[in-house]
Write a protein that holds these residues in place. Structure first.
Motif, PDB file in Angstrom:
ATOM      1  N   LYS A  21       0.829  -1.206   0.000  1.00 13.56           N
ATOM      2  CA  LYS A  21       0.000   0.000   0.000  1.00 13.56           C
ATOM      3  C   LYS A  21       0.867   1.262   0.000  1.00 13.56           C
ATOM      4  N   LEU A  22       1.852   1.284  -0.889  1.00  9.98           N
ATOM      5  CA  LEU A  22       2.736   2.425  -1.025  1.00  9.98           C
ATOM      6  C   LEU A  22       2.593   3.023  -2.421  1.00  9.98           C
ATOM      7  N   THR A  23       2.784   4.330  -2.512  1.00 13.08           N
ATOM      8  CA  THR A  23       2.676   5.041  -3.777  1.00 13.08           C
ATOM      9  C   THR A  23       4.076   5.338  -4.307  1.00 13.08           C
ATOM     10  N   PRO A  24       4.374   4.937  -5.545  1.00 13.24           N
ATOM     11  CA  PRO A  24       5.732   5.139  -6.068  1.00 13.24           C
ATOM     12  C   PRO A  24       5.975   6.590  -6.466  1.00 13.24           C
ATOM     13  N   ASP A  25       7.211   7.007  -6.331  1.00 10.75           N
ATOM     14  CA  ASP A  25       7.621   8.322  -6.805  1.00 10.75           C
ATOM     15  C   ASP A  25       7.683   8.290  -8.330  1.00 10.75           C
ATOM     16  N   SER A  26       7.541   9.444  -8.948  1.00  5.22           N
ATOM     17  CA  SER A  26       7.577   9.507 -10.415  1.00  5.22           C
ATOM     18  C   SER A  26       8.996   9.450 -10.958  1.00  5.22           C
ATOM     19  N   ASP A  27       9.999   9.608 -10.099  1.00  8.02           N
ATOM     20  CA  ASP A  27      11.396   9.619 -10.526  1.00  8.02           C
ATOM     21  C   ASP A  27      12.113   8.356 -10.047  1.00  8.02           C
ATOM     22  N   VAL A  28      13.173   8.038 -10.758  1.00  3.41           N
ATOM     23  CA  VAL A  28      14.093   6.962 -10.366  1.00  3.41           C
ATOM     24  C   VAL A  28      15.460   7.592 -10.135  1.00  3.41           C
ATOM     25  N   THR A  29      16.078   7.253  -9.026  1.00  2.00           N
ATOM     26  CA  THR A  29      17.396   7.772  -8.675  1.00  2.00           C
ATOM     27  C   THR A  29      18.463   6.759  -9.063  1.00  2.00           C
ATOM     28  N   PHE A  30      19.388   7.186  -9.896  1.00  4.55           N
ATOM     29  CA  PHE A  30      20.510   6.348 -10.305  1.00  4.55           C
ATOM     30  C   PHE A  30      21.729   6.774  -9.501  1.00  4.55           C
ATOM     31  N   MET A  31      22.336   5.834  -8.784  1.00  2.00           N
ATOM     32  CA  MET A  31      23.470   6.115  -7.907  1.00  2.00           C
ATOM     33  C   MET A  31      24.701   5.347  -8.358  1.00  2.00           C
ATOM     34  N   ALA A  32      25.852   5.996  -8.238  1.00  2.00           N
ATOM     35  CA  ALA A  32      27.152   5.351  -8.454  1.00  2.00           C
ATOM     36  C   ALA A  32      27.947   5.482  -7.162  1.00  2.00           C
ATOM     37  N   THR A  33      28.390   4.361  -6.610  1.00  2.00           N
ATOM     38  CA  THR A  33      29.028   4.337  -5.294  1.00  2.00           C
ATOM     39  C   THR A  33      30.383   3.640  -5.377  1.00  2.00           C
ATOM     40  N   PHE A  34      31.381   4.270  -4.762  1.00  2.00           N
ATOM     41  CA  PHE A  34      32.704   3.666  -4.616  1.00  2.00           C
ATOM     42  C   PHE A  34      32.970   3.462  -3.137  1.00  2.00           C
ATOM     43  N   ASP A  35      33.130   2.199  -2.747  1.00  2.00           N
ATOM     44  CA  ASP A  35      33.376   1.840  -1.356  1.00  2.00           C
ATOM     45  C   ASP A  35      34.787   1.268  -1.243  1.00  2.00           C
ATOM     46  N   PRO A  36      35.725   1.976  -0.611  1.00  2.00           N
ATOM     47  CA  PRO A  36      37.110   1.470  -0.515  1.00  2.00           C
ATOM     48  C   PRO A  36      37.213   0.141   0.205  1.00  2.00           C
TER      49      PRO A  36
END
Length: 261
Positions: free
Chosen positions: A143-158
């Motif tokens: 019962k959740l409403t989705p956001d209209s946007d999608v977030t694309f993430m790039a992550t560098f974890d040492p």
């Protein structure tokens, strides 16, 4: 005679005093400049340069560049945030710890010549053939409403820059910056450093249908499959199969060979 050279001598003394007073300032500027250059060298650059859909349904290509060492691994993730009825009704917003989000896809890619690229598939195929996102499989219970946007993430974890060498049970660590600096620097709850950049894109929800996938045993009966179906066991190689016995329909006396059966 001495009085004639006095103004020139006095001028030299003044110039020497000015030079001595400027020396600490020059040294300080040299130290500051050196520090700025060192900081610029330590500053990690991680950028999403291009983000666009491909010709395949729900597949997006993410391209970026970085100054990280060669073969560094970057995790690229597509996330759609989901809003609860309380949020939409003006209630208190969820904190970062319990925010509702759905990871649509995630890929780990390597840096090649200061560039990286990933293809993310945001869509799945439902049992009836409809295209959907992963969170839509439980949409009725969430019962959740989705956001209209999608977030694309790039992550560098040492801390995850490990690779397995060709030798068994041996791990080698890739080269990494010792001092990570810059505006993209983030910290985990335990104080570990990581670098992250993101880009937001308006992405519509999936639509359309395709050929329904063939049901797999792990998707039936909680992963047990159809337990009532007993499959015939294959014959082992080298087993001797006796010929079928034919019974004649007659009331005549048995022959000598039939007594041996």
């Amino acid at each position: 005679m001495f009085s004639l050279h006095l103004p020139a001598i006095w001028q030299k003394i003044k110039n020497l005093s000015v030079y001595k007073s400027l020396m600490p300032t020059s040294l300080m500027l040299l130290v500051v400049t050196s520090g700025c250059v060192q900081k610029a060298q330590n500053e990690v650059q991680l950028e999403i340069k291009n983000l666009e859909p491909t010709q395949s349904n729900g597949v997006y290509t993410v391209v970026g560049n970085t100054n990280l060492p060669e073969s560094s691994r970057i995790t690229v993730t597509a996330i759609r945030y989901l809003h609860s009825p309380e949020e939409l009704g003006g209630g208190p917003l969820n904190t970062e710890a319990n925010v509702n989000r759905s990871i649509l896809d995630r890929k780990t890619v390597e840096v090649k010549q200061s560039k990286w690229q990933a293809e993310l598939n945001l869509w799945q195929v439902a049992p009836n053939g409809n295209f959907q996102e992963v969170w839509q499989a439980n949409q009725g219970s969430m019962k959740l409403t989705p956001d209209s946007d999608v977030t694309f993430m790039a992550t560098f974890d040492p801390e995850t820059q490990w690779q397995r060498s060709q030798k068994p049970k041996v791990k080698e660590r890739d080269p990494e910056p010792r001092n990570i600096e810059g505006k993209l620097l983030r910290f985990t709850n335990s104080g570990e450093k990581y670098v992250q950049t993101s880009q937001i894109l308006s992405v519509s929800l999936p639509g359309g249908k395709t050929i329904p996938p063939r049901p797999q045993a792990e998707n039936v009966n909680g992963g047990w499959g159809n337990r009532y179906q007993i499959r015939p066991e294959p014959l082992t190689s080298g087993a001797t199969v006796l010929p079928a016995i034919k019974f004649r329909q007659t009331n005549a006396p048995l022959s000598p060979s039939e007594f041996l059966r």
